[in-house]
Design a protein around this motif. Sequence first.
Motif, short mmCIF file in Angstrom:
data_model
loop_
_atom_site.label_atom_id
_atom_site.label_comp_id
_atom_site.label_asym_id
_atom_site.label_seq_id
_atom_site.Cartn_x
_atom_site.Cartn_y
_atom_site.Cartn_z
N UNK A 157 0.82 -1.21 0.00
CA UNK A 157 0.00 0.00 0.00
C UNK A 157 0.85 1.26 0.00
N UNK A 158 1.96 1.25 0.78
CA UNK A 158 2.78 2.47 0.83
C UNK A 158 3.37 2.77 -0.54
N UNK A 159 3.79 1.70 -1.23
CA UNK A 159 4.39 1.94 -2.54
C UNK A 159 3.36 2.43 -3.53
N UNK A 160 2.15 1.89 -3.36
CA UNK A 160 1.09 2.30 -4.26
C UNK A 160 0.82 3.79 -4.06
N UNK A 161 0.71 4.22 -2.78
CA UNK A 161 0.38 5.63 -2.57
C UNK A 161 1.57 6.51 -2.95
N UNK A 162 2.82 5.98 -2.73
CA UNK A 162 4.00 6.75 -3.11
C UNK A 162 4.01 6.99 -4.63
N UNK A 163 3.67 5.92 -5.38
CA UNK A 163 3.72 6.08 -6.83
C UNK A 163 2.60 7.01 -7.29
N UNK A 164 1.45 6.94 -6.60
CA UNK A 164 0.35 7.86 -6.97
C UNK A 164 0.76 9.29 -6.65
N UNK A 165 1.43 9.41 -5.45
CA UNK A 165 1.89 10.74 -5.03
C UNK A 165 2.83 11.32 -6.08
N UNK A 166 3.70 10.44 -6.61
CA UNK A 166 4.70 10.88 -7.58
C UNK A 166 4.06 11.37 -8.88
N UNK A 167 2.96 10.75 -9.22
CA UNK A 167 2.31 11.07 -10.50
C UNK A 167 1.54 12.39 -10.40
N UNK A 168 0.83 12.56 -9.28
CA UNK A 168 -0.06 13.72 -9.20
C UNK A 168 0.71 15.01 -8.98
#
Length: 485
Positions: A474-485
């Motif tokens: 989950x952390x990596x998922x939110x990190x990658x989403x964070x990176x995109x937005x």
Amino acid sequence: MDPINGKTYHITTFGCQMNEHDSEVMAGLLSEAGCQPAASRDDADIVIINTCSVRENADKRFFGTLGQLKKQKALRPGFIACVCGCMLQQEHVITAVRQKYPWVDVIFGTHNIDELPDMLRQLEENREDAPLGNEDLIPDAEESYTLAKHSIRSARNTRVIRTLEDREDIVEGLPAKRLFPHKAFVNIMFGCNNFCTYCIVPYTRGREKSRRPEDILAEVRDLVAEGVKEVTLLGQNVNSYRGEGEAGPWDFTDLVCALNDVEGLERIRFMTSHPKDLSDKLIDAFGRLDKLCPYIHLPVQSGSSRILRKMNRRYTSEHYRELVRKLRQMVPEITISTDIIVGFPGETEEDFQETLDLAREIEYDSAFTFLYSKRTGTPAAEDPDQIPEEDKHRRFDRLVEVMNAISAEKNAAYVGTRQRVLVDGASKKDPGVLTGRTPGFKLVDFPGDQKLIGTFVDVIITEGKTFSLTGVLAEEESASKGGVS
Ligand code: SAH
Ligand code: SF4
Ligand code: F3S
């Protein structure tokens, strides 16, 4: 000097979790006696084959393995071959091993596991004492051997046989070398009283005996102190647990409730649950106890009440449906798995259709499907109405197709959900991929660092397959989403 101290061992285990746990206990006993695990079966001084007898193919695999041991015995002087488990609780198997497999040194049954180091010592001492070539001076085992006896020593001077007789007592305090540091099997009872007409287990494991609740609680507390986070309570029918507590009798739900209060323990699972004894009290507990995982393995065996009667299961398919309805009402997200036997004697196409109907209606998360297999000594093996092999196979394939489609559909519905996963280990194929289980016992693969093994992580599910889920941390998922937005 202990004659087994310093020897290496290897255990091959067939069968159910009971057998797996028996193997853990044997490993614990051998470690205590100064033995070490061998890198492989070929390198071991002591090889133990822990057998299962539940279906015929289990028997076949066992005799195949015995052939391999013969080669090892010929190559390595001092090598010790031991066979144990459910197959060695049957007279015809013991006789076959004794007569046709002379290279087997130790034969013992399911009630004699705690005696393993003693049997090995006996064998080694005997081997040293017996002058080479003097076999004929020792009474012939054929004459001294009576199956009713609990312990028979000898047979050509270097064979130890202890099997068959059930014991009144439960041996407590045995060590165990467990497969995982973070989760453990805990036997709460032994044996089975149900005598389903197809099943060999009551004959190989003896009558039902429950451990004392205080002993179970003490074991679980010790496990938690050693780092265990999840326990799976084992019994052939945990719902008929009756423990003699200091202040009176405990049923299974009382035990689960007490375990729920053990500090540091995070997950409780159990198996197996017999539908005839699944109580409303336990169903209620699913709704109340935070550590009791929302998962139940509830073997139905057949969807036809007529066949269930012939199987001596003592519930109807209507009663089973009602249990599932209540469980789902109590815990809507509960996952359910089952065992189904196809081709039980006398099963008609209509009976089989009822099994398909029930499977479609219940929508199992997963199912273990078995071709009916005749077991010597069970009532169903004597039934003249055996189903031809090709009919059994055809029904089996139809059932598997239905079950797999349901499992795939159920798993697909997890995509996008967040699951709390206890990480069990790394994938054998790819060390960068970890595997673990959700609360509902779904297997999940996801990329991650091996230092996460033994911990809880949150995983977002990205794909649902027939037998497992795939996800990302989950952390990596939110990190990658964070990176995109
Ligand atoms: N105590 C558990 C089951 C233990 S055996 C219970 O009652 O649910 C595990 C499974 O093996 C059984 O549920 C049954 O589906 C299957 N099985 C047992 N005997 C069998 C036989 N003779 N042929 C085919 N399957 C069998
Ligand atoms: Fe076998 Fe039935 Fe006992 Fe399960 S409950 S172990 S199927 S006899
Ligand atoms: Fe097999 Fe014995 Fe378990 S017969 S399934 S190992 S109880």
